[in-house]
Design an enzyme around this catalytic site. Sequence first.
Site, short mmCIF file in Angstrom:
data_model
loop_
_atom_site.label_atom_id
_atom_site.label_comp_id
_atom_site.label_asym_id
_atom_site.label_seq_id
_atom_site.Cartn_x
_atom_site.Cartn_y
_atom_site.Cartn_z
N CYS A 103 -0.23 -10.23 5.87
CA CYS A 103 -1.03 -10.95 7.08
C CYS A 103 -2.26 -10.60 6.78
O CYS A 103 -2.80 -9.41 6.69
CB CYS A 103 -0.70 -10.22 8.41
SG CYS A 103 -1.65 -10.77 9.68
N SER A 107 -2.31 -7.39 10.77
CA SER A 107 -1.06 -6.96 10.12
C SER A 107 0.19 -7.43 10.96
O SER A 107 1.24 -6.81 11.00
CB SER A 107 -0.97 -5.41 10.16
OG SER A 107 -2.31 -4.93 9.80
#
Lengths: 208, 208, 223, 223
Positions: A103, A107
């Site tokens: 990502c 995250s």
Amino acid sequence: MSRNHDAVESGPAARVRALEELLARKGLVDSDSIDKLADTYERKVGPRNGARMVARAWTDAAYKKRLLADATAAATEMGFSGPEGGHLVAVENTDRVHNLIVCTLCSCYPWTVLGLPPVWYKSFAYRSHAVSDPRGVMRDFGLTLPDNVEVRVWDSSAEIRYLVLPKRPRGTDGLSEGELADLVTRDAMVGVAEVASPLRTGSRRSQA
Amino acid sequence: MSRNHDAVESGPAARVRALEELLARKGLVDSDSIDKLADTYERKVGPRNGARMVARAWTDAAYKKRLLADATAAATEMGFSGPEGGHLVAVENTDRVHNLIVCTLCSCYPWTVLGLPPVWYKSFAYRSHAVSDPRGVMRDFGLTLPDNVEVRVWDSSAEIRYLVLPKRPRGTDGLSEGELADLVTRDAMVGVAEVASPLRTGSRRSQA
Amino acid sequence: MNGIHDIGGMDGFGPVIREENEPVFHADWERRIYPLSLLTLRQLGVSADEFRHSIERMPPARYLTSSYYERWIAAVETLLLEHGVVTREEFRAALGDEGAGAIAKPAEGPPATSGARSKAPRARFKRGDRVRARNLNPPGHTRLPRYARGKAGVVVRDWGVFVFPDTNAHQAGARPQHCYAVEFDARELWGKPTSAKERVSVDLWEDYLESAATTGPKKGGKR
Amino acid sequence: MNGIHDIGGMDGFGPVIREENEPVFHADWERRIYPLSLLTLRQLGVSADEFRHSIERMPPARYLTSSYYERWIAAVETLLLEHGVVTREEFRAALGDEGAGAIAKPAEGPPATSGARSKAPRARFKRGDRVRARNLNPPGHTRLPRYARGKAGVVVRDWGVFVFPDTNAHQAGARPQHCYAVEFDARELWGKPTSAKERVSVDLWEDYLESAATTGPKKGGKR
């Protein structure tokens, strides 16, 4: 080690304590709910969930089919569900394709099936390079893929959460679903590692 | 103010002292050469050079023509030259076009004619937004351009160094070249300001 | 490298703050590091390209938390170490640490190019040509900003022949070539529907450019 | 906004370091801020989009020098302040400063959209369609990474209808629309001449996309 951490992080530690007191006074949070939620992530949710799904997919062709068709349902069916598992998708590693999850913008991570992400997954080094140099990132983990294996990176920019279904290693024919689950690592389900064959470890040992 | 600075910068101050001693011992630098060079930039090179060129261009059509055709030669002719002035280019502001200079990748700047750049020119705020929101950046300086004026930003990504030739303000017909040079600011020669008319200041004063 | 220094178009740094009656140097150490750096670079034969790249290789968080002249300190330390003039041990004795070079990203230059190219190569583009900045992401030094990559613009000036930063910074050849002012419409760069006209000119070396006709349809008319 | 958080493709952060036997939380304050944040967000009715944007608006240097959970602290403080739950004075009394919200970039959202769109809008693209990510640079929240903008790819999955982050983060409308997995060839993204095959899939909302046919020539063949 953990004492070291406490020393370094005395700033945030004091800050969080003050925040919690402030919000408790306002009736927004209470210490019990915080403890309970923290316990859930420390004890109940973790990569073991994903590992059990992987092991079952390796041994149960019908489950594997369901997992690849609808991972959210396949997770729920095993009792794993939650707010971050709402749109789970499993991507399968084969001899020709290797998947990697990242990502870049924050995250995002499949909490329900893998628990909270490790620090490296949230690191700037991983988030920045996983999309531009995935093979280099895998080398940081000791994984060198042959050039003829295609790398497919999945940047979790929306609400889909990805789980890598790793390749079942050689030498695991006789193992039970539980024994297989023990082999499956978090790193393999993110795509920075393969699941190691118990044979290889064995042969290395017998050589030693 | 400057005492404050010294306090904050005691780290780098000590470091630079140690570096200078180390390099002096190795015979790489000596304290006299350092002082001499620092003096040059503190006393000899500065925006006054550029201001004199601008004032001359406003009063001498032939010089203006030479300046716009070859600013390096036009600077050398007035005694301004140096390593960073090797490829000087003047860009002219008109009623229809307003120029703005930036260096997004570092802080390239026409040293020979403007001296060392101010902190704001080297700031991340300026470097990041001058290319994507030049009108917003100008507003930070109090300059609001009409929408029908085209903005042309020059990102100094190579070895060309830009100098803005500002518009000559109204009410300066009777002024000498020296008086005109006094009006020209560094900010105007970078493009974040216009040269203020002495009239406007005068009229404001007479109103007060 | 796509370093933190390449911040054209980034948001979040706040308004530009102007200091009234700003001095040339804000502290005596600034007054000394600046000429000290210039003299050192001259002694070591370091090019502007190599110097810039030594700053770009600072760890991003350190780059953002350092002032302009603190970045110069880091650059000089890196170059002194990499040119073998000062050792880590000497830095440790003088500074208490191994110098900024010990934490800088190692330079990753391109392979050295042969000196086969002439010193005054023919210009491939001319004023008015529609060009596109190539989508290059080299691991080493480059002066092609990210915000311009892949974007189409028009050559407005041919500045003549300059050494190529991407190789010159790494002692991989001067590779002299034409450098052009390429003007981009702000709408092309930022996709914004501006009513007010804005153009950004970027000085780009020939190897950064390709003819726009080969990679996309011609937009807009003649200029 | 083109914030520091949008770091896909950036260089200079060094190798990825893996910690052996990593605990779920590294300190008791991490163990507390995480659930504290979740509970607070729930109480305030903050969406994931708004939460993410509160992190993105941290000053860039602070973002890079904070750990993951330190960024959560900053986000919670920002949201508490902006939702009017805690005042700067209360923060000063409790924390000794005015809270991270006092230094966060103010949110600049788009104008509110009408609720006119249906809840299950028709998909404009389908699997196999060649699309191009638009070159959007909105001042507010977006989930279109910079490295994908302007690049052409292929729709490999239609994930169905999701609320649109760019408006939803700013309470400017849910604007539900289809979200697709769009697969880009690494050569398209990074211009690199890789012999080994690499593809990057990015999940992109329909408003981020346009048909590739309208903006450039079709490259490559059918898939």
